[in-house]
Design a protein around this motif. Structure first.
Motif, mmCIF file in Angstrom:
data_model
loop_
_atom_site.group_PDB
_atom_site.id
_atom_site.type_symbol
_atom_site.label_atom_id
_atom_site.label_comp_id
_atom_site.label_asym_id
_atom_site.label_seq_id
_atom_site.Cartn_x
_atom_site.Cartn_y
_atom_site.Cartn_z
ATOM 1 N N SER A 1 -18.373 -26.770 37.255
ATOM 2 C CA SER A 1 -18.116 -28.123 37.713
ATOM 3 C C SER A 1 -16.640 -28.348 37.949
ATOM 4 N N GLY A 2 -16.347 -29.355 38.738
ATOM 5 C CA GLY A 2 -14.964 -29.753 38.939
ATOM 6 C C GLY A 2 -14.366 -29.283 40.234
ATOM 7 N N TYR A 3 -14.898 -28.241 40.829
ATOM 8 C CA TYR A 3 -14.255 -27.672 42.011
ATOM 9 C C TYR A 3 -14.614 -28.416 43.290
ATOM 10 N N ASN A 4 -15.726 -29.100 43.315
ATOM 11 C CA ASN A 4 -16.061 -29.871 44.502
ATOM 12 C C ASN A 4 -15.476 -31.265 44.452
ATOM 13 N N ASP A 5 -14.848 -31.613 43.342
ATOM 14 C CA ASP A 5 -14.114 -32.866 43.241
ATOM 15 C C ASP A 5 -12.653 -32.528 43.004
ATOM 16 N N TYR A 6 -12.115 -31.705 43.878
ATOM 17 C CA TYR A 6 -10.761 -31.208 43.671
ATOM 18 C C TYR A 6 -9.759 -32.346 43.786
ATOM 19 N N GLY B 1 -13.014 -29.164 35.827
ATOM 20 C CA GLY B 1 -13.773 -29.440 34.625
ATOM 21 C C GLY B 1 -14.825 -30.508 34.809
ATOM 22 N N ASP B 2 -15.710 -30.615 33.815
ATOM 23 C CA ASP B 2 -16.806 -31.571 33.865
ATOM 24 C C ASP B 2 -16.310 -33.009 33.960
ATOM 25 N N ASP B 3 -15.134 -33.294 33.394
ATOM 26 C CA ASP B 3 -14.651 -34.664 33.404
ATOM 27 C C ASP B 3 -14.193 -35.120 34.786
ATOM 28 N N ASN B 4 -14.209 -34.228 35.773
ATOM 29 C CA ASN B 4 -13.998 -34.660 37.151
ATOM 30 C C ASN B 4 -15.227 -35.377 37.702
ATOM 31 N N ASN B 5 -16.356 -35.189 37.056
ATOM 32 C CA ASN B 5 -17.603 -35.828 37.484
ATOM 33 C C ASN B 5 -18.306 -36.381 36.250
ATOM 34 N N PRO B 6 -17.906 -37.563 35.769
ATOM 35 C CA PRO B 6 -18.440 -38.094 34.508
ATOM 36 C C PRO B 6 -19.949 -38.247 34.490
ATOM 37 N N ASN B 7 -20.565 -38.375 35.647
ATOM 38 C CA ASN B 7 -22.017 -38.555 35.704
ATOM 39 C C ASN B 7 -22.779 -37.238 35.792
ATOM 40 N N GLY B 8 -22.072 -36.129 35.868
ATOM 41 C CA GLY B 8 -22.717 -34.826 35.984
ATOM 42 C C GLY B 8 -23.005 -34.209 34.632
ATOM 43 N N ARG C 1 -22.691 -31.757 31.412
ATOM 44 C CA ARG C 1 -21.562 -31.159 30.696
ATOM 45 C C ARG C 1 -21.857 -29.677 30.473
ATOM 46 N N ASP C 2 -21.795 -28.917 31.565
ATOM 47 C CA ASP C 2 -22.222 -27.515 31.505
ATOM 48 C C ASP C 2 -21.114 -26.514 31.766
ATOM 49 N N HIS C 3 -19.860 -26.988 31.928
ATOM 50 C CA HIS C 3 -18.780 -26.045 32.220
ATOM 51 C C HIS C 3 -17.492 -26.278 31.455
ATOM 52 N N GLY C 4 -17.399 -27.358 30.724
ATOM 53 C CA GLY C 4 -16.211 -27.602 29.926
ATOM 54 C C GLY C 4 -15.263 -28.603 30.551
ATOM 55 N N THR C 5 -14.422 -29.199 29.727
ATOM 56 C CA THR C 5 -13.452 -30.178 30.187
ATOM 57 C C THR C 5 -12.306 -29.508 30.925
ATOM 58 N N ARG C 6 -11.499 -30.319 31.601
ATOM 59 C CA ARG C 6 -10.305 -29.781 32.262
ATOM 60 C C ARG C 6 -9.391 -29.097 31.249
ATOM 61 N N ALA C 7 -9.254 -29.711 30.064
ATOM 62 C CA ALA C 7 -8.384 -29.122 29.051
ATOM 63 C C ALA C 7 -8.857 -27.740 28.649
ATOM 64 N N HIS C 8 -10.162 -27.565 28.464
ATOM 65 C CA HIS C 8 -10.672 -26.264 28.058
ATOM 66 C C HIS C 8 -10.699 -25.280 29.221
ATOM 67 N N TYR C 9 -10.985 -25.777 30.414
ATOM 68 C CA TYR C 9 -10.970 -24.878 31.571
ATOM 69 C C TYR C 9 -9.605 -24.230 31.725
ATOM 70 N N GLY C 10 -8.568 -25.058 31.704
ATOM 71 C CA GLY C 10 -7.224 -24.519 31.849
ATOM 72 C C GLY C 10 -6.791 -23.678 30.666
ATOM 73 N N ALA C 11 -7.157 -24.123 29.451
ATOM 74 C CA ALA C 11 -6.711 -23.408 28.256
ATOM 75 C C ALA C 11 -7.342 -22.027 28.142
ATOM 76 N N TRP C 12 -8.628 -21.888 28.504
ATOM 77 C CA TRP C 12 -9.253 -20.563 28.430
ATOM 78 C C TRP C 12 -8.688 -19.628 29.497
ATOM 79 N N GLN C 13 -8.384 -20.171 30.676
ATOM 80 C CA GLN C 13 -7.746 -19.333 31.693
ATOM 81 C C GLN C 13 -6.382 -18.864 31.202
#
Length: 367
Positions: A72-77, A323-330, A332-344
């Motif tokens: 999630s998050g990439y189509n709401d760039y 991250g999932d928080d780019n789409n609050p109504n979607g 929660r299957d991929h992680g928040t922006r904070a975790h997406y960036g931190a794991w990378q």
């Protein structure tokens, strides 16, 4: 080529880091006797629809259960380039003490109709291991090799993007093939596809631009990189962002050839894809691919070539916009922006597979 050391400290912009929990992964002992796992035939029946995402990884078993997931998050760039990036270290605290981890994540016997193949039909050589957190991929001090990657200049047009990604594939393989060899796991090359338009077909099904931007299909072991899904108008001429996309896709290929993917899909299916437990498993799966993507940048940065400080900074910044928080109504299957960036960033700064073992960390590290 040697395993790449962790890169030196990068001149990352001084911005406040996200608040994420600390965790302590441990490198595990590689088992003395290699478990071969099952040879699994996969096909698709899609029951999980994801409305936003970068990666659609699709697979199912002979009983045709669903294994469709997307980042999630990439189509709401976001249209802004401002994104928080930690300045000195990753958001997770780690240790390099070698220990033996607990038993493997359980899988549901009812979720697969497969049985072990006979010795006459089983391919020779290393076999995938049907495990997640105890997969030999995470054994010991195993990291990507140093490689020099010389890429053509990024240009925002379909043919130039195709040439750019095609030149990147050998760079990814040069680093990851030795990782799998050291773990006594199989490796084979994926294919690349560059579909046109906004609706894309693969053996895994039909994918629309509203559902995913790019995807890995395990049925034909292909990374699909449609130009219309790359958000070039929003991202602009920042090749580090596009390389992050492909490195993540390739991370899913690593999961597929090692056996992690099928084991994770089985666990998710047993838990129920739409349950809290199932969504958490999917987040572990996706955040691990993001961490693997960061590991590739570590080896490529150490090899110099095209992967310089600017490219790495673009990659690190980009991760914190997804991250999932780019789409609050979607979902929660991929992680928040904070975790997406931190794991990378974890993968990039640590460059060890056990540091990317998202199946062996607390739930609050993959929220």
């Amino acid at each position: 080529m040697p395993v790449a050391p962790p890169p030196r400290a990068m001149p990352i912009p001084v911005l406040p880091p996200p608040t994420v929990p600390a965790w302590h992964p441990q490198p595990m002992f590689r088992p003395r006797k290699q478990r071969t796992g099952l040879i699994v035939t996969v096909s698709l029946v899609s029951v999980l629809v994801v409305t936003v995402g970068l990666i659609v990884v699709l697979s199912a078993t002979a009983k045709k259960h669903s294994s469709s997931v997307a980042d999630s998050g990439y189509n709401d760039y976001p249209t802004t380039s401002a994104s928080p990036v930690p300045t000195t270290s990753t958001a997770f605290s780690t240790t390099t003490t070698t220990t033996t981890t607990s038993s493997a994540t359980a899988t549901s016997s009812s979720s697969r109709a497969s049985t072990p193949t006979s010795s006459s039909s089983r391919p020779s050589g290393p076999q995938p291991v049907h495990q997640t957190k105890n997969n030999p991929l995470f054994g010991g001090e195993n990291g990507t090799n140093t490689s020099t990657c010389n890429l053509p200049r990024w240009k925002s047009d379909p043919e130039s993007a195709k040439a750019f990604f095609t030149a990147t594939l050998p760079c990814l393989e040069a680093e990851w093939k030795p990782v799998l060899a050291r773990a006594n796991l199989p490796y084979f090359s994926p294919k690349l596809a560059f579909p046109t338009g906004t609706t894309w077909n693969s053996p895994c099904g039909t994918t629309k631009g509203s559902e995913a931007a790019a995807f890995y299909c395990s049925a034909d072991n292909t990374l699909y990189l449609p130009y219309e899904g790359l958000h070039t108008k929003e991202i602009g001429a920042h090749p580090g962002s596009y390389l992050a996309v492909m490195a993540h896709e390739f991370g899913h290929h690593v999961q597929a050839v090692s056996g992690v993917m099928d084991a994770s899909f089985d666990d998710e299916y047993a838990a129920g894809a739409d349950t809290a437990a199932g969504l958490e498993i999917n987040r572990r799966f996706e955040l691990q691919a993001e961490c693997f993507g960061g590991m590739w940048f570590a080896g490529a940065w150490n090899g110099k070539g095209s992967i310089d400080d600017n490219i790495v900074n673009e990659m690190l910044k980009d991760g914190y916009t997804r991250g999932d928080d780019n789409n609050p109504n979607g979902p929660r299957d991929h992680g928040t922006r904070a975790h997406y960036g931190a794991w990378q960033q974890q993968g990039y700064t640590k460059n060890r597979t056990f540091q990317c073992n998202t199946y062996n960390v607390p739930s609050d590290a993959v929220s």
